[in-house]
Design a protein around this motif. Sequence first.
Motif, PDB file in Angstrom:
ATOM      1  N   VAL A 167      24.924  31.439  39.072  1.00 25.00           N
ATOM      2  CA  VAL A 167      25.336  32.805  39.385  1.00 25.00           C
ATOM      3  C   VAL A 167      24.663  33.760  38.403  1.00 25.00           C
ATOM      4  N   ALA A 168      24.232  34.894  38.909  1.00 22.55           N
ATOM      5  CA  ALA A 168      23.745  35.976  38.061  1.00 22.55           C
ATOM      6  C   ALA A 168      24.441  37.258  38.505  1.00 22.55           C
ATOM      7  N   THR A 213      28.838  33.605  35.037  1.00 20.15           N
ATOM      8  CA  THR A 213      29.730  32.590  35.589  1.00 20.15           C
ATOM      9  C   THR A 213      30.560  33.253  36.680  1.00 20.15           C
ATOM     10  N   THR A 214      31.335  32.454  37.379  1.00 28.61           N
ATOM     11  CA  THR A 214      32.182  33.033  38.416  1.00 28.61           C
ATOM     12  C   THR A 214      33.270  33.928  37.827  1.00 28.61           C
ATOM     13  N   ALA A 215      33.542  33.801  36.532  1.00 35.82           N
ATOM     14  CA  ALA A 215      34.526  34.658  35.874  1.00 35.82           C
ATOM     15  C   ALA A 215      33.945  36.002  35.444  1.00 35.82           C
ATOM     16  N   SER A 216      32.637  36.173  35.573  1.00 34.33           N
ATOM     17  CA  SER A 216      31.987  37.417  35.141  1.00 34.33           C
ATOM     18  C   SER A 216      32.411  38.586  36.017  1.00 34.33           C
ATOM     19  N   ALA A 217      32.668  39.704  35.365  1.00 35.26           N
ATOM     20  CA  ALA A 217      33.136  40.905  36.054  1.00 35.26           C
ATOM     21  C   ALA A 217      32.042  41.523  36.918  1.00 35.26           C
ATOM     22  N   VAL A 218      32.461  42.103  38.025  1.00 31.27           N
ATOM     23  CA  VAL A 218      31.579  42.893  38.878  1.00 31.27           C
ATOM     24  C   VAL A 218      32.218  44.266  39.059  1.00 31.27           C
ATOM     25  N   ARG A 219      31.385  45.244  39.341  1.00 31.75           N
ATOM     26  CA  ARG A 219      31.868  46.593  39.591  1.00 31.75           C
ATOM     27  C   ARG A 219      31.162  47.139  40.821  1.00 31.75           C
ATOM     28  N   HIS A 220      31.604  48.256  41.306  1.00 34.14           N
ATOM     29  CA  HIS A 220      30.974  48.857  42.475  1.00 34.14           C
ATOM     30  C   HIS A 220      29.467  48.971  42.240  1.00 34.14           C
ATOM     31  N   GLY A 242      39.939  47.255  45.769  1.00 33.00           N
ATOM     32  CA  GLY A 242      40.223  47.639  44.388  1.00 33.00           C
ATOM     33  C   GLY A 242      38.992  48.079  43.630  1.00 33.00           C
ATOM     34  N   ASP A 243      39.205  48.291  42.322  1.00 30.36           N
ATOM     35  CA  ASP A 243      38.145  48.801  41.454  1.00 30.36           C
ATOM     36  C   ASP A 243      37.570  47.754  40.531  1.00 30.36           C
ATOM     37  N   SER A 244      38.136  46.548  40.518  1.00 30.93           N
ATOM     38  CA  SER A 244      37.622  45.516  39.628  1.00 30.93           C
ATOM     39  C   SER A 244      37.691  44.170  40.321  1.00 30.93           C
ATOM     40  N   GLY A 245      36.854  43.278  39.846  1.00 32.22           N
ATOM     41  CA  GLY A 245      36.817  41.933  40.393  1.00 32.22           C
ATOM     42  C   GLY A 245      35.846  41.098  39.603  1.00 32.22           C
ATOM     43  N   ASN A 246      35.576  39.895  40.101  1.00 30.55           N
ATOM     44  CA  ASN A 246      34.608  39.027  39.434  1.00 30.55           C
ATOM     45  C   ASN A 246      33.793  38.286  40.486  1.00 30.55           C
ATOM     46  N   ALA A 247      32.846  37.495  40.033  1.00 27.08           N
ATOM     47  CA  ALA A 247      31.972  36.768  40.950  1.00 27.08           C
ATOM     48  C   ALA A 247      32.759  35.775  41.805  1.00 27.08           C
ATOM     49  N   ALA A 248      33.867  35.246  41.293  1.00 21.45           N
ATOM     50  CA  ALA A 248      34.715  34.358  42.092  1.00 21.45           C
ATOM     51  C   ALA A 248      35.307  35.095  43.287  1.00 21.45           C
ATOM     52  N   ASP A 249      35.633  36.372  43.120  1.00 19.28           N
ATOM     53  CA  ASP A 249      36.146  37.175  44.227  1.00 19.28           C
ATOM     54  C   ASP A 249      35.069  37.360  45.300  1.00 19.28           C
TER      55      ASP A 249
END
Length: 85
Positions: free
Chosen positions: A57-58, A65-72, A26-33
Amino acid sequence: MQIQVKFFASLREALGVSADSVHLPGDSGNAADVLAALRARGGAWIEALAEERSFRVAVDQCMATTASAVRHGSEVAFFPPVTGG
């Protein structure tokens, strides 16, 4: 999406690597993923990154946090809590 991952201190020692990459669907996720993808590797990954363990986590070099968004292309770093005096 491709995520760059870095490990520091005791996590680096336990995993035997200082950096790696993870592919997330997919195109979106977070640090937990990212954590879930790493734990899915089994063995030392599950043990070192277990939910009951404490680590920081950084995301893109900012504390997160693990809820923080990540992108490609994001960089996610995991490291143990730091103490000092």
